[in-house]
Design an enzyme around this catalytic site. Structure first.
Site, PDB file in Angstrom:
ATOM      1  N   GLU A  48      13.257 -28.388  10.682  1.00 46.51           N
ATOM      2  CA  GLU A  48      11.818 -28.711  10.577  1.00 46.51           C
ATOM      3  C   GLU A  48      11.286 -29.424  11.818  1.00 46.51           C
ATOM      4  OE1 GLU A  48      10.919 -30.663   6.823  1.00 46.51           O
ATOM      5  OE2 GLU A  48      11.283 -28.802   5.737  1.00 46.51           O
ATOM      6  N   GLU A  51      15.083 -23.709   2.630  1.00 47.07           N
ATOM      7  CA  GLU A  51      14.703 -24.785   1.703  1.00 47.07           C
ATOM      8  C   GLU A  51      13.602 -24.246   0.815  1.00 47.07           C
ATOM      9  OE1 GLU A  51      13.955 -28.797   3.074  1.00 47.07           O
ATOM     10  OE2 GLU A  51      15.398 -28.541   4.711  1.00 47.07           O
TER      11      GLU A  51
HETATM   12  O1  AHR Z   1      14.961 -31.341   0.921  1.00 48.28           O
HETATM   13  C1  AHR Z   1      14.334 -32.556   1.225  1.00 48.28           C
HETATM   14  C2  AHR Z   1      13.720 -32.562   2.626  1.00 48.28           C
HETATM   15  O2  AHR Z   1      12.665 -31.645   2.654  1.00 48.28           O
HETATM   16  C3  AHR Z   1      14.598 -32.126   3.761  1.00 48.28           C
HETATM   17  O3  AHR Z   1      15.382 -33.153   4.261  1.00 48.28           O
HETATM   18  C4  AHR Z   1      13.609 -31.683   4.784  1.00 48.28           C
HETATM   19  O4  AHR Z   1      14.121 -30.698   5.633  1.00 48.28           O
HETATM   20  C5  AHR Z   1      12.420 -31.222   3.960  1.00 48.28           C
HETATM   21  O5  AHR Z   1      11.242 -31.761   4.424  1.00 48.28           O
END
Ligand code: AHR
Length: 501
Positions: A173, A292
């Site tokens: 990210e 994610e």
């Molecule tokens: O999954 C929780 C968080 O969400 C992770 O650390 C990050 O990559 C995202 O913003």
């Protein structure tokens, strides 16, 4: 009663079912590692401190890959802190989650855990505070058999065989201002390309993932992917997508349709990648690693008081999921499967305690959240090829996405054992849907061999350690043959299996 129809035909093949669709994520965050996968002294822990009860549920969940060690955590992580004798490992501030990292678990322990769990590791390198050299060092430590300083160090630390990690995320990210070492797309793209090029000098066959946007509502969404891919197109295999959803302002109908955003997200990133490919005159196709995705009540997390201390493994992001969350998550899974031609890997974030399908009590019980069930069933029953189905469905109106179909579905078909499975979500908050299935293309003797439904009269019903099976899939008796017909309750996730009579 609402009526819907769909046709299942093996000719409508999208792509093979990819096992990597059923990946998850373990981050050094909250209680995911400590008192999650690892808790020495727990009654079920093995000699390495891994909780046997969590391992058993990880296997039952049907997890394929596990991304590690972050997440935001990785952007400040020094992987060397987590190797060698435990007594020598430093305690560090984890700036991402305002915690103290003890480094009791590091790369060698995690790899040992993946072998016990029967999952493929997917590593992320730190491109926040670090760069090319540290990524190369970690790769050498993990994947070189022996005869170099770092591979011999791994052997000396007790891991004789290389960890042989195939899939690597180039940072995490990096578009997000919250990220340690946050960069512009150009800065990140250059660093990711340099890192990828160097990593490929060690092993040209690695699968590398460049960071895409951390959400489709990011102000740089689209231009971020285009710039990053301009820099990295030839040296990466995938671009990542991240997306989290939650019910907002009591809009349950809109929430249940959140996969509409995911569908659009995937289409936009695919189009952007193809556009860059066209400009570069490249025949290569960049895949999507949706590494994610989940339901996350992020607004609650953001509105909580900021921490003032630096606890070890505090309970963070411990969302307790209800039935509607599980149905929304089922809809997201359907969307990932429907896009299996482009989404080549995905990771449910995360595995245990942290926005997770598995919850634990420190020193105590483990239980399945409601969201465990759609994931476990899809992982178990999706096999062979993904088939496109286009339901003829009643529509309903949502504030966020306009008109959306009540029924969302995908099918898979396994030629080897002649089974076909339909995964379907009824998004109606009021009414059951009678679904008629035209499966003539599968043969005359096809019947519904089983139908399971995950539903509850209370859409906000949850599982707890005391009532772990309050929300669980049950047999749906409401189906019949000729024509094939099944009644899907309101707010439900459904698995309908078809086979020869
Ligand atoms: O999954 C929780 C968080 O969400 C992770 O650390 C990050 O990559 C995202 O913003």
């Amino acid at each position: 009663m609402l009526q819907a129809q769909l046709t299942i035909d093996p000719a409508f093949r999208v792509a093979p079912v990819r096992r990597r669709t059923f990946g998850t994520f373990v981050e050094h965050l909250g209680r995911c590692v400590y008192t999650g996968i690892y808790e020495p002294g727990h009654p079920t822990a093995d000699e390495d401190g891994f909780r046997g009860d969590v391992l058993a549920l990880t296997r039952e969940l049907g997890v394929s890959t596990v991304r590690y060690p972050g997440g935001n955590f990785v952007s400040g992580y020094r992987w060397e802190d987590g190797i060698g004798p435990r007594a020598n490992r430093p305690r560090r501030l984890d700036l991402a989650w305002h915690s103290t990292e003890t480094n009791e678990v590091g790369v060698d322990e995690f790899m040992r855990w993946t072998r016990l769990a029967g999952v493929e590791p997917m590593m992320a390198v730190n491109l926040g505070t670090r760069g090319v050299q540290e990524a190369l060092d970690l790769l050498e430590y993990c994947n070189i058999r022996s005869g170099t300083a770092l591979s011999d160090l791994r052997i000396a630390n007790g891991s004789k065989d290389p960890h042989d990690v195939r899939m690597w995320c180039l940072g995490n990210e990096m578009d997000g201002p919250w990220q340690i070492g946050h960069k512009t797309a150009r800065e990140y793209g250059r660093l990711a390309a340099e890192t990828a090029r160097a990593m490929r000098m060690i092993d040209p066959n690695l699968e590398l993932v460049a960071c895409g946007s951390s959400g489709s509502s990011m102000p740089t969404f689209g231009s971020w992917e285009a710039t990053v891919l301009e820099e990295t197109y030839d040296v990466v295999d995938h671009i990542s997508c991240h997306a989290y959803y939650e019910e907002k302002d009591g809009d349950l109908g809109g929430f249940l349709a959140c996969s509409t955003d995911m569908e659009h997200f995937i289409a936009s990133v695919a189009a952007t990648a193809d556009h860059v490919g066209a400009r570069l005159r490249s025949r290569k196709r960049i895949g999507i690693s949706f590494d994610e995705w989940n339901i996350w009540y992020l607004s609650r997390f953001r509105s909580a008081e900021p921490p003032t201390d630096w606890p070890v493994a505090p309970p963070l992001l411990e969302d307790h999921y209800h039935l509607a969350d599980a149905v929304a998550l089922g809809g997201l899974l359907i969307t990932l499967l429907r896009n299996s031609d482009r989404v080549l890997a995905a990771s449910l974030a995360q595995l245990v305690n942290v926005i997770a399908p598995i919850m634990t009590e420190p020193g105590g019980r483990v239980w399945k959240q409601t969201t465990f069930h759609p994931f476990a069933q899809a992982s178990r029953y999706a096999s062979g090829d993904v088939l496109r189905v286009e339901p003829v469905s009643p529509m309903y109106d949502t504030a966020e996405f306009g008109e959306v179909p009540v029924l969302h579905a995908v099918a898979t078909h396994d030629e080897d054992d002649e089974t076909t499975t339909l995964f379907a979500v009824n998004r109606s908050t009021e009414e059951p849907v009678t679904l008629e299935i035209d499966a003539r293309a599968l043969g005359r003797d096809v019947v519904i061999t089983s139908a399971d439904t995950l539903t509850d009269p209370d859409v906000y019903a949850r599982n707890t350690a005391d009532a772990p099976d309050r929300v669980a899939p049950r047999a749906n008796p409401d189906h019949r043959a000729d024509p094939l017909r099944v009644v899907l309750p309101p707010v439900s996730w459904n698995v309908i299996r078809l086979g020869l009579r």
